[in-house]
Scaffold this active site. Structure first.
Site, PDB file in Angstrom:
ATOM      1  N   SER A 119       0.872  -1.074  -0.058  1.00 54.53           N
ATOM      2  CA  SER A 119      -0.107   0.012  -0.114  1.00 54.53           C
ATOM      3  C   SER A 119       0.799   1.212   0.051  1.00 54.53           C
ATOM      4  O   SER A 119       2.046   1.509   0.551  1.00 54.53           O
ATOM      5  CB  SER A 119      -0.918  -0.024   1.294  1.00 54.53           C
ATOM      6  OG  SER A 119      -1.334   1.231   1.439  1.00 54.53           O
ATOM      7  N   TYR A 143      -2.069   0.636   9.948  1.00 56.01           N
ATOM      8  CA  TYR A 143      -2.187  -0.188   8.846  1.00 56.01           C
ATOM      9  C   TYR A 143      -0.958   0.023   8.065  1.00 56.01           C
ATOM     10  O   TYR A 143      -0.696  -0.932   7.384  1.00 56.01           O
ATOM     11  CB  TYR A 143      -3.497   0.374   7.970  1.00 56.01           C
ATOM     12  CG  TYR A 143      -3.708  -0.228   6.532  1.00 56.01           C
ATOM     13  CD1 TYR A 143      -3.838  -1.611   6.441  1.00 56.01           C
ATOM     14  CD2 TYR A 143      -3.384   0.736   5.532  1.00 56.01           C
ATOM     15  CE1 TYR A 143      -3.842  -1.929   5.109  1.00 56.01           C
ATOM     16  CE2 TYR A 143      -3.387   0.341   4.243  1.00 56.01           C
ATOM     17  CZ  TYR A 143      -3.741  -0.921   4.012  1.00 56.01           C
ATOM     18  OH  TYR A 143      -3.819  -1.327   2.631  1.00 56.01           O
ATOM     19  N   LYS A 147       1.836  -3.033   6.506  1.00 57.45           N
ATOM     20  CA  LYS A 147       2.103  -3.264   4.980  1.00 57.45           C
ATOM     21  C   LYS A 147       3.813  -3.178   5.049  1.00 57.45           C
ATOM     22  O   LYS A 147       4.268  -4.039   4.102  1.00 57.45           O
ATOM     23  CB  LYS A 147       1.390  -2.369   4.358  1.00 57.45           C
ATOM     24  CG  LYS A 147      -0.024  -2.733   4.149  1.00 57.45           C
ATOM     25  CD  LYS A 147      -0.409  -4.078   3.364  1.00 57.45           C
ATOM     26  CE  LYS A 147      -1.539  -4.662   3.405  1.00 57.45           C
ATOM     27  NZ  LYS A 147      -1.633  -6.014   2.833  1.00 57.45           N
TER      28      LYS A 147
END
Length: 325
Positions: A119, A143, A147
């Site tokens: 991402s 998040y 990643k």
């Protein structure tokens, strides 16, 4: 070269689009998904669906062995930025331990080809200029951190075992090929705003005081069909067993649109006036993130074919078709 892929999270929005693109190329696909957020109806009837969590290493290994798979595309992950801020332990367990479990099962079964769903959240708050893959990574939410940790894990495993992998850093994915594959989640701007407009409500713009041209966040929006095509193109880098591959590529359009510009595109696509509610900033949202797409263009010959209006129009068409079903 034709291959046989395990697609984790293949009943999800992006995974299902990519599974269909792989099959159109002639590859075989097996989907592994626990259906906690994915939908079984997104999986074609003639595709095997293994209902299991990526945290179940035995189930992952059994699927690879039983179906004689030689590659993995790993999409399964939790992706809500606000939820990751509230529940970081959950995100580390699902996203990092989930990836570790899949990698252990895959390498144990002799798989040497891996495509990882990363991402643009790994970059964090950028300057507003297009960001290239060698830019410093400083994620501003859990998040994005998970990643980035996944990318580190892949790099370490490549150094230790020679696993060939491509990590694709997605920018903001939207649009739909058809109603069955539409994004029905509540994490992404376009479906959230379209749902609001369809219900006669004003969509909310979170933050209008950023240092951007109109004060709202700026993002690079890429059509999900273009993203699926990028996955198919990326497999070419993995085909030569004598060629090491540890590649990280941005997948975006290379042009930023503000949230208010997206709202304007929604008004054009729906034919309805849209006046958004202007709310406060959300925690974990960087002001601007736009892709430098030079590397993916040079490595794969890939460029996005769709613009913002294509994206929003396809998403609205899929949503209205679904509503009539």
């Amino acid at each position: 070269m034709v291959h046989r892929w395990l697609v984790t999270g293949g009943a999800g929005y992006i995974g299902a689009h990519t599974a269909r693109a792989l099959r159109a190329r002639g590859d075989a696909v097996v989907v592994l998904d626990d259906l906690s957020s994915g939908l079984a109806e997104r999986v074609d009837d003639d595709v095997a669906l293994v209902r299991a969590s990526v945290l179940d290493g035995d189930a992952v290994a059994a699927a690879i062995t039983e179906h004689r798979l030689d590659g993995v595309m790993h999409f399964a992950a939790r992706k809500s930025v606000p939820d990751s801020v509230a529940r970081p332990l959950h995100y580390w367990h699902e996203n990092v331990e989930g990836l570790r479990t899949v990698l252990a099962a895959a390498t144990g079964a002799g798989v040497e080809r891996f495509v990882y769903s990363s991402s643009a959240a790994v970059y964090g708050a950028t300057s507003g200029a297009a960001v290239a893959e060698d830019a410093a990574c400083a994620p501003v939410n859990p998040y994005g951190t998970t990643k980035l940790a996944g990318e580190w894990l892949l790099a370490d495993l490549h150094a230790a075992t020679g696993l060939r992998y491509v990590a694709l850093r997605y920018f903001n994915v939207a649009g739909a090929r058809d109603a069955r594959l539409a994004d029905r989640g509540r994490e992404n701007l376009v479906p959230i705003a379209l749902d609001a407009v369809a219900a006669g409500r004003a969509p909310t713009v979170f933050g209008t005081d950023y240092d951007t041209p109109d004060g709202s966040c700026v993002r690079d929006f890429v059509h999900v069909d273009d993203l699926a095509d990028a996955h198919v193109a990326a497999t070419a880098l993995l085909d030569d067993p004598d060629r090491p591959c540890a590649e990280t590529l941005n997948v975006g359009v290379g042009r930023g649109y503000s949230v208010l510009e997206v709202v304007a595109a929604i008004a054009r696509a729906t034919g309805r006036p849209v006046e958004p509610v202007r709310g406060g900033r959300r925690p974990g949202d960087p002001p601007a993130v736009v892709a430098d797409t030079t590397r993916i263009r040079e490595r794969l010959g890939w460029t996005a074919r769709h613009d913002l209006d294509d994206i929003v129009t396809s998403a609205w068409a899929a949503r209205t078709a679904d509503a009539r079903a």
